[in-house]
Write an enzyme that holds these catalytic residues in place. Structure first.
Site, short mmCIF file in Angstrom:
data_model
loop_
_atom_site.label_atom_id
_atom_site.label_comp_id
_atom_site.label_asym_id
_atom_site.label_seq_id
_atom_site.Cartn_x
_atom_site.Cartn_y
_atom_site.Cartn_z
N HIS A 23 141.39 37.87 10.13
CA HIS A 23 141.62 38.05 11.27
C HIS A 23 142.04 36.24 12.35
CE1 HIS A 23 138.66 39.05 15.22
NE2 HIS A 23 140.06 39.82 14.81
N HIS A 65 146.26 35.72 21.00
CA HIS A 65 145.08 36.19 20.91
C HIS A 65 145.09 36.80 22.80
CE1 HIS A 65 141.39 39.00 21.74
NE2 HIS A 65 142.33 39.08 20.19
CA CA Z 1 144.25 41.34 17.58
#
Ligand code: CA
Length: 328
Positions: A23, A65
């Site tokens: 992630h 992000h």
């Molecule tokens: Ca993502």
């Protein structure tokens, strides 16, 4: 077509798959989405490495992000006047060469405090924003050099915002996936998005053939115009399955929160609609340093695999998940 749970289980056992998605790179250890973070993630041996993608003023896809910059960079020091009227600094308002002058740091909250206290806290190493091409090239080259097949898992961030800005973020991401051989029906990738209107557009209008994951959040997060309550209904999941190969729900959506507070593990009921449509399930996010209250990391992973029947997980820390998978 719907398959029984038994058929589903045996198909999975044959493939022995519980995929690990790094992630935002190795975000548990280094500033998220930096090339250093991706390199470290690569060395930790996940199945996929994630890239969140936003578009610059000069239409270059960069790996970040958020559409905003101030939570992960020193933009407010370098370009103090370049915020919009809401006080926020948008990646879309900066060229790539301007963004390259910024230093990335660990994610901070609105008070400027580091969100995950035990993570990277150094101040001297200069981490920078990188393009999607840099990330894809890095992973491709490492795959070639090490004879590995680690895949990519890009997310089109805020597609409606980008379309409103006059730029087709999804098209740009798809072009990059295809250019580096990660896209299409044989490519080793998943393309993900929180916006169902965009997922439909990616599959139909943009005619994308590769694997797509429909991300599912809470309506209160205002991630997109999608109604996630409807999405998780019987009808919603049936329609999602016409466009996507899988779903990416957050942990709070796969385990019944009320039951968990009473120390009980209970499956969230909407998952039956996921199974009925044979959708892949990749929940987010396993954080070794921020586990659900009262749960060990192993218990959470075991629950995701055995109870939720998840096909994998997004994680900030690949090593503990690999360790668990090895012993499972
Ligand atoms: Ca993502």
């Amino acid at each position: 077509m719907a398959t029984s749970f038994e058929e589903r289980d045996s198909a999975k056992a044959e493939k022995n798959e519980f995929v690990i998605v790094a992630h935002r790179g190795a975000s548990g250890y280094l500033p998220e989405h930096s090339l250093e973070s991706t390199t470290l993630a690569y060395a930790q041996g996940p199945d996929f490495i994630e890239q969140d993608v936003v578009i610059t003023k000069d239409n270059v896809p960069v790996v970040l992000h958020d559409i905003h910059l101030e939570t992960v960079s020193n933009v407010e020091m370098v370009f103090p006047t370049r915020h919009r009227s809401d006080g926020r600094y948008y990646a879309r308002d900066f060229t790539l060469s301007e963004l390259k002058t910024l230093a990335l740091h660990e994610r901070a909250d609105s008070d400027g405090k580091q969100v995950f206290k035990a993570r990277y806290s150094g101040t001297k190493a200069h981490f920078t924003i990188a393009t999607l091409y840099e990330h894809f090239e890095l992973i491709s080259e490492l795959n070639r050099e090490f004879g590995q097949h680690i895949g990519v898992y890009p997310e089109v961030k805020s597609p409606a915002f980008h379309l409103n800005e006059g730029v087709d973020a999804s098209k740009i991401v798809i072009d990059a996936l295809l250019e580096y051989g990660f896209g299409g029906d044989s490519g080793n990738s998943f393309l993900q998005c929180f916006d169902f209107t965009e997922v439909k557009r990616i599959r139909s209008e943009l005619d994308y053939k590769g694997k797509i994951v429909m991300l599912i959040g809470e309506n209160s997060w205002k991630e997109s115009g999608t109604d996630y309550d409807w999405l998780r209904s019987e009808e919603g999941m049936r329609v999602v399955a016409q466009y996507a190969d899988g779903v990416g729900p957050w942990l709070g959506h796969v385990l019944d929160g009320k039951a968990m507070k009473q120390g009980e593990i209970k499956l969230a009921s909407w998952l039956t609609h996921v199974y009925a449509n044979n959708l892949t399930i990749h929940p987010y996010t396993y954080r070794h340093d921020a586990l659900p209250a009262g749960m060990t990391g192993e218990a959470l992973l075991q629950t995701l695999k055995k109870v939720v029947k998840a096909d994998g997980v997004f994680t900030d820390q690949v090593p503990p998940v690999k360790e668990w998978r090895k012993n499972d």
